[in-house]
Scaffold this motif. Structure first.
Motif, PDB file in Angstrom:
ATOM      1  N   ASP A 229       0.816  -1.216   0.000  1.00 27.35           N
ATOM      2  CA  ASP A 229       0.000   0.000   0.000  1.00 27.35           C
ATOM      3  C   ASP A 229       0.848   1.263   0.000  1.00 27.35           C
ATOM      4  O   ASP A 229       0.484   2.270  -0.627  1.00 27.35           O
ATOM      5  N   GLY A 230       1.962   1.241   0.705  1.00 27.90           N
ATOM      6  CA  GLY A 230       2.816   2.427   0.761  1.00 27.90           C
ATOM      7  C   GLY A 230       3.377   2.802  -0.591  1.00 27.90           C
ATOM      8  O   GLY A 230       3.410   3.986  -0.963  1.00 27.90           O
ATOM      9  N   ILE A 231       3.804   1.808  -1.352  1.00 28.76           N
ATOM     10  CA  ILE A 231       4.325   2.076  -2.694  1.00 28.76           C
ATOM     11  C   ILE A 231       3.208   2.559  -3.602  1.00 28.76           C
ATOM     12  O   ILE A 231       3.378   3.526  -4.361  1.00 28.76           O
ATOM     13  N   GLU A 232       2.040   1.926  -3.532  1.00 29.52           N
ATOM     14  CA  GLU A 232       0.922   2.353  -4.384  1.00 29.52           C
ATOM     15  C   GLU A 232       0.520   3.798  -4.079  1.00 29.52           C
ATOM     16  O   GLU A 232       0.164   4.558  -5.000  1.00 29.52           O
ATOM     17  N   ALA A 233       0.581   4.201  -2.821  1.00 26.60           N
ATOM     18  CA  ALA A 233       0.234   5.577  -2.469  1.00 26.60           C
ATOM     19  C   ALA A 233       1.192   6.563  -3.124  1.00 26.60           C
ATOM     20  O   ALA A 233       0.780   7.642  -3.580  1.00 26.60           O
ATOM     21  N   ARG A 234       2.448   6.207  -3.190  1.00 28.30           N
ATOM     22  CA  ARG A 234       3.434   7.083  -3.850  1.00 28.30           C
ATOM     23  C   ARG A 234       3.213   7.110  -5.365  1.00 28.30           C
ATOM     24  O   ARG A 234       3.335   8.155  -5.997  1.00 28.30           O
ATOM     25  N   LEU A 235       2.865   5.972  -5.928  1.00 28.84           N
ATOM     26  CA  LEU A 235       2.644   5.909  -7.374  1.00 28.84           C
ATOM     27  C   LEU A 235       1.383   6.658  -7.782  1.00 28.84           C
ATOM     28  O   LEU A 235       1.296   7.173  -8.908  1.00 28.84           O
ATOM     29  N   ALA A 236       0.408   6.734  -6.887  1.00 24.82           N
ATOM     30  CA  ALA A 236      -0.832   7.445  -7.193  1.00 24.82           C
ATOM     31  C   ALA A 236      -0.594   8.919  -7.490  1.00 24.82           C
ATOM     32  O   ALA A 236      -1.408   9.569  -8.157  1.00 24.82           O
ATOM     33  N   LEU A 237       0.522   9.454  -7.029  1.00 21.61           N
ATOM     34  CA  LEU A 237       0.872  10.855  -7.270  1.00 21.61           C
ATOM     35  C   LEU A 237       1.541  11.049  -8.624  1.00 21.61           C
ATOM     36  O   LEU A 237       1.878  12.178  -8.997  1.00 21.61           O
ATOM     37  N   LEU A 238       1.730   9.959  -9.372  1.00 18.67           N
ATOM     38  CA  LEU A 238       2.391   9.988 -10.682  1.00 18.67           C
ATOM     39  C   LEU A 238       3.718  10.749 -10.619  1.00 18.67           C
ATOM     40  O   LEU A 238       3.891  11.802 -11.241  1.00 18.67           O
ATOM     41  N   PRO A 239       4.666  10.191  -9.859  1.00 22.01           N
ATOM     42  CA  PRO A 239       5.945  10.883  -9.664  1.00 22.01           C
ATOM     43  C   PRO A 239       6.731  11.019 -10.964  1.00 22.01           C
ATOM     44  O   PRO A 239       6.676  10.152 -11.837  1.00 22.01           O
ATOM     45  N   ASP A 240       7.461  12.114 -11.073  1.00 19.86           N
ATOM     46  CA  ASP A 240       8.305  12.325 -12.244  1.00 19.86           C
ATOM     47  C   ASP A 240       9.526  11.414 -12.195  1.00 19.86           C
ATOM     48  O   ASP A 240       9.944  10.946 -11.131  1.00 19.86           O
TER      49      ASP A 240
END
Length: 300
Positions: A229-240
């Protein structure tokens, strides 16, 4: 003439025992080559040979659910979500004590490479992404429909949301995947032997579960692994992506054809180049190994 195969090895990494092929000098700059669905490590035979000859240490892993790669515990969720692919790549790098590498992949493998390059840029000296150039998904936005001309190409993903689709894949893995090869690479004249070398990887006991979970999760239809879940939360922000990157797109790609506008470019914040390859479909490394290897070498 077929290239000389590399040594098949295995290492415990995170939740997996990851099988991988290694080519090239052990002390050379590291390159990790990541296959997609429905392919395997054979997609990189010619690429790895070229890179090994150029002094690169090439690591080509079987992704979770493919070939000899196995889960270490029966209790681990058989997740195919994007965070799992990124976590597997990071765990492999840690297990092999590779601090930095050029990360190169297409389809699912491109997703893993993009995720690590975006979230852990200190581990990527460069990125080669093929297929979907910026291959990170905002799962919460997946309900938004694409134009019809794009939607129809994803029929297999919607099919996998049904029990009928799951049974179709499970009942005829080779027939289903061979059909996708033909659809996605209409100008690639692969033969029976080429396909069968790869198709053996689909016999993995977790292949169907991983594939079905991947395509159901990416549209928000089922939960992911809570451990991710922690990784998915970061990916949800569509990081550059802040590492030097080269994007390769096959002009004849039947599932992710290149668009006139390079909408993905806004996500790349370091040196960036887009290369469209004429006469090439979805499986870029196997169809155009020289172009793929050249892109890797251009990054280090």
């Amino acid at each position: 003439m077929m290239p000389t195969p590399g040594a098949l090895r295995s290492i415990s990494a995170g939740v997996l025992d990851i099988a991988y092929v290694e080519r090239g000098p052990a002390d050379g700059p590291s390159v990790i080559l990541l296959h997609g669905f429905p392919y395997d490590v054979h997609a990189y035979e010619d690429v790895a040979e070229r890179l090994a000859d150029a002094g690169r240490r090439c690591i080509v892993p079987y992704l979770r659910g493919y070939g000899p790669t196995r889960f270490r515990s029966a209790r681990t969720m058989r997740s195919g979500q994007q965070a799992a692919l990124g976590a597997d790549l990071l765990a492999l790098m840690d297990a092999l004590a590779i601090p930095r590498a050029v990360l190169a992949g297409y389809d699912w493998g491109g997703r893993a490479a993009c995720i690590v390059a975006a979230l852990w840029p200190e581990r990527a000296s460069g990125l080669v992404s093929s297929g979907s150039p910026y291959n990170i998904q905002a799962i919460a936005e997946a309900w938004r429909p694409a134009p019809p001309a794009e939607e129809f190409r994803y029929w297999y993903q919607y099919y996998f949301h049904s029990e009928r689709g799951r049974r179709a894949l499970d009942g005829d893995r080779r027939g289903f995947c061979r059909f996708l090869w033909r659809l996605w690479s209409p100008t690639w004249a692969f033969d029976d032997a080429e396909f069968e070398r790869t198709a053996a990887a689909f016999d993995n006991e977790d292949f169907v579960s991983i594939v079905i979970h991947s395509y159901r999760h990416r549209f928000g239809g089922i939960p992911g692994d809570p451990a991710l879940d922690g990784i998915e939360a970061r990916l949800a922000l569509l990081p550059d992506i802040t590492v030097p990157s080269i994007v390769l797109e096959g002009a004849d790609d039947g599932v992710d054809p290149p668009q006139t506008a390079d909408d993905a470019a806004r996500h790349f914040r370091a040196a960036y180049e887009r290369r469209i390859l004429p006469g090439v479909g979805h499986n870029v490394p196997q169809e155009a190994p020289e172009s793929f290897a050249d892109a890797v070498l251009a990054l280090g």
